[in-house]
Design a protein around this motif. Structure first.
Motif, PDB file in Angstrom:
ATOM      1  N   ASN A  45     -10.089  -6.454   7.258  1.00 18.51           N
ATOM      2  CA  ASN A  45      -9.268  -7.550   6.739  1.00 18.51           C
ATOM      3  C   ASN A  45      -9.511  -8.839   7.534  1.00 18.51           C
ATOM      4  OD1 ASN A  45      -6.536  -9.129   7.069  1.00 18.51           O
ATOM      5  ND2 ASN A  45      -6.400  -8.070   5.111  1.00 18.51           N
ATOM      6  N   VAL A 231      -6.462  -0.782   1.885  1.00 19.07           N
ATOM      7  CA  VAL A 231      -5.395  -1.493   2.608  1.00 19.07           C
ATOM      8  C   VAL A 231      -4.387  -2.064   1.611  1.00 19.07           C
ATOM      9  CG1 VAL A 231      -4.881  -3.332   4.268  1.00 19.07           C
ATOM     10  CG2 VAL A 231      -7.020  -2.047   4.461  1.00 19.07           C
ATOM     11  N   ASN A 232      -4.890  -2.623   0.503  1.00 21.04           N
ATOM     12  CA  ASN A 232      -4.009  -3.184  -0.526  1.00 21.04           C
ATOM     13  C   ASN A 232      -3.147  -2.098  -1.170  1.00 21.04           C
ATOM     14  OD1 ASN A 232      -5.220  -5.658  -0.043  1.00 21.04           O
ATOM     15  ND2 ASN A 232      -6.704  -5.426  -1.700  1.00 21.04           N
ATOM     16  N   SER A 235      -0.374  -1.081   1.174  1.00 20.08           N
ATOM     17  CA  SER A 235       0.686  -2.100   1.183  1.00 20.08           C
ATOM     18  C   SER A 235       1.581  -1.978  -0.040  1.00 20.08           C
ATOM     19  CB  SER A 235       0.070  -3.512   1.228  1.00 20.08           C
ATOM     20  OG  SER A 235      -0.660  -3.688   2.413  1.00 20.08           O
ATOM     21  N   ASP A 238       3.765   1.188   0.100  1.00 16.66           N
ATOM     22  CA  ASP A 238       4.835   1.032   1.090  1.00 16.66           C
ATOM     23  C   ASP A 238       5.946   0.137   0.543  1.00 16.66           C
ATOM     24  OD1 ASP A 238       5.989   1.516   3.656  1.00 16.66           O
ATOM     25  OD2 ASP A 238       5.377  -0.499   4.264  1.00 16.66           O
ATOM     26  N   GLU A 239       5.532  -0.908  -0.163  1.00 18.90           N
ATOM     27  CA  GLU A 239       6.490  -1.852  -0.722  1.00 18.90           C
ATOM     28  C   GLU A 239       7.342  -1.193  -1.838  1.00 18.90           C
ATOM     29  OE1 GLU A 239       6.137  -5.693  -3.573  1.00 18.90           O
ATOM     30  OE2 GLU A 239       4.636  -5.618  -1.964  1.00 18.90           O
ATOM     31  N   SER A 262      -7.923  -1.775   9.675  1.00 15.90           N
ATOM     32  CA  SER A 262      -6.996  -2.760   9.091  1.00 15.90           C
ATOM     33  C   SER A 262      -5.623  -2.214   8.738  1.00 15.90           C
ATOM     34  CB  SER A 262      -7.612  -3.360   7.816  1.00 15.90           C
ATOM     35  OG  SER A 262      -8.912  -3.834   8.032  1.00 15.90           O
ATOM     36  N   ILE A 263      -5.553  -0.950   8.335  1.00 12.90           N
ATOM     37  CA  ILE A 263      -4.310  -0.410   7.749  1.00 12.90           C
ATOM     38  C   ILE A 263      -3.108  -0.537   8.672  1.00 12.90           C
ATOM     39  CG2 ILE A 263      -3.198   1.822   7.233  1.00 12.90           C
ATOM     40  CD1 ILE A 263      -5.371   2.393   5.271  1.00 12.90           C
ATOM     41  N   VAL A 266      -2.042  -4.237   9.058  1.00 12.11           N
ATOM     42  CA  VAL A 266      -1.501  -4.869   7.847  1.00 12.11           C
ATOM     43  C   VAL A 266      -0.172  -4.241   7.423  1.00 12.11           C
ATOM     44  CG1 VAL A 266      -1.916  -5.305   5.377  1.00 12.11           C
ATOM     45  CG2 VAL A 266      -3.770  -5.609   7.019  1.00 12.11           C
ATOM     46  N   THR A 267      -0.097  -2.905   7.454  1.00  9.72           N
ATOM     47  CA  THR A 267       1.106  -2.224   6.937  1.00  9.72           C
ATOM     48  C   THR A 267       2.102  -1.827   8.025  1.00  9.72           C
ATOM     49  OG1 THR A 267       0.174   0.008   7.125  1.00  9.72           O
ATOM     50  CG2 THR A 267      -0.301  -1.201   5.088  1.00  9.72           C
ATOM     51  N   LYS A 269       1.956   0.948   9.409  1.00  9.48           N
ATOM     52  CA  LYS A 269       2.082   2.412   9.287  1.00  9.48           C
ATOM     53  C   LYS A 269       0.932   3.109  10.013  1.00  9.48           C
ATOM     54  CE  LYS A 269       5.600   1.661   6.714  1.00  9.48           C
ATOM     55  NZ  LYS A 269       6.950   1.837   7.248  1.00  9.48           N
TER      56      LYS A 269
END
Length: 449
Positions: A45, A231-232, A235, A238-239, A262-263, A266-267, A269
């Protein structure tokens, strides 16, 4: 491994840093520019890369580093520490309830990420830890999902609860937990349905399960080969439903590996496990420090030792060591050592964990050719009688011809194997100090097989 290309590029940057006696601010900036490009090419990312490089630069361009005895090595140390921090610093386990309470784990993910296979892999890991898991087939849409889970569950020695494809996933989850309570099982793992992409229907179904039963952990399975998309996806899941951790699959593949780096950033988690192959045993606990070591070409000796401990029968290894000391190693032992190497993931997997080998291009080792060679060797040995395997001196020309016909190879291959084998035994006789023989204890060498 996923990071071979990134690892090779970073090692070239570090080689240039080590070659300089002193480092200027310009040297560090130039090196970090190359690190930045390598990470972006690995599909890490962009915001993560920007922050990562900024932190390293702030730490590296300081008097202690620039004027130290080995500034290049200090910069590499900082990169390693920041990479570990990026992936989560500490290893995170799946949270399990204690006492008589049942842990309920909901597995989620898109279709094709390897969720059903990973679900069975997790059940196997928990069983090894003394837990009593139950797999619940809640994917009622994909025709082969229930059968796939049953086959994998059987291989792992874990019961699979199924109500076919006519009941709702919510009812299946409830019934599975009731069945676990009656059967004295303490972990229920729900294999839920995936879709080709994130949609409202799937999210609603997962939310309904979470509302109907008490979920201890929601674990998302993502395909590392999809890079930034992974990664997206993490996200979005999770959201929409809330996740507690991530399992990355296909990290053994020819992928850029940016998702692993990246995970977490970004998250927020943790990555719990990494899928390193298609076999049900190919699931590794995710250790950020060990993964950073692999990426930076420093090896992963601890994982290699753990794999060896899992794969190698200690009693068998002791007997083999004694035979090697006396040069009594035979073709039965040869087969045994090959099988144990395969359990550890094969030659390429072992080399990838060796310090200095990660990311190195080794044109002399063609993985597919090495695999074919091992299979041919196995065929030759299996074509021998038990007596011939235990006593290779029996192998005269007529026996060798019979063995070649049985293995479907040319007799020259049989002759080559027997010759190599005899040379190896001669070497053992000539190296008593190394094998712990008459020359005493110094220089004693223990083989892993």
């Amino acid at each position: 491994m996923a990071f071979d290309s990134l690892s090779e590029k970073l090692q070239n940057v570090f080689k240039n840093l080590r070659s300089k006696g002193r480092l200027t601010e310009e040297d560090v900036k130039s090196a970090l520019k190359e690190v930045k490009m390598a990470l972006l090419e690995a599909d890490v990312n962009f915001r993560v890369v920007k922050q990562f490089v900024k932190k390293i630069q702030e730490r590296a361009i300081g008097q202690d580093v620039m004027n130290g005895l080995n500034p290049g090595q200090m910069v590499i140390k900082i990169v390693n520490e920041e990479m570990v921090s990026l992936m989560g610093s500490e290893t995170t386990e799946i949270a399990l309830k204690s006492g008589g309470e049942i842990t309920v784990i909901m597995m989620a993910g898109l279709q094709g990420a390897g969720k059903t296979t990973t679900t069975a892999k997790i059940a196997g890991k928990l069983k090894q830890k003394g837990k009593k898991p139950l797999l619940a087939a809640c994917d009622i849409y994909r025709p082969a999902a229930i059968d796939q889970l049953k086959i994998n569950g059987e291989k792992q020695g874990v019961e699979v609860f199924s109500m076919g494809d006519k009941n709702s996933p919510v009812d299946i989850a409830k019934a599975a937990i009731e069945h676990a309570q009656k059967s004295n099982l303490n972990v229920v793992i729900l294999d839920t349905a995936g879709r080709l992409h994130v949609d409202e229907e799937m999210m609603h179904e997962l939310s309904s399960i979470k509302e109907a039963v008490e979920i201890t952990q929601t674990i998302l399975v993502v395909d590392s080969m999809t890079g930034q998309d992974a990664v997206n996806v993490a996200s979005m899941f999770d959201e929409k439903i809330g996740i507690d951790g991530v399992i990355l699959t296909k990290l053994d593949g020819d992928t850029r590996g940016g998702a692993a780096l990246s995970i977490r950033a970004v998250t927020g988690k943790p990555i719990l496990y990494a899928g390193m192959g298609e076999k049900l045993s190919d699931l590794e606990q995710f250790y950020p420090d060990r993964m950073a070591s692999r990426i930076l070409g420093m090896g992963d000796v601890l994982t290699m030792i753990e794999k060896a401990q899992e794969a190698i029968d200690e009693e068998e290894a002791r007997k083999l060591e004694q035979k090697m000391k006396k040069a009594e190693f035979d073709f039965e032992d040869y087969l045994s050592s090959m099988n144990q190497m395969k359990k550890m993931g094969g030659l390429t997997s072992i080399l990838g964990m060796m310090p200095g080998m990660g990311g190195m291009k080794m044109p002399e080792i063609d993985e597919s050719e090495a695999e074919k060679g091992m299979k041919r060797t196995e065929s030759i040995i299996y074509s021998m009688t038990p007596e011939e395997r235990r006593n290779p001196s029996l192998l005269n020309p007529s026996r060798k011809r019979r063995i070649a016909n049985g293995a479907g190879v040319d007799i020259s291959e049989v002759n080559r194997l027997v010759k190599q084998f005899e040379q190896a035994r001669k070497m053992m006789k000539q190296m008593p100090g190394m094998m712990g023989g008459k020359r005493g204890k110094r220089g004693r060498f223990k083989l892993p097989f």
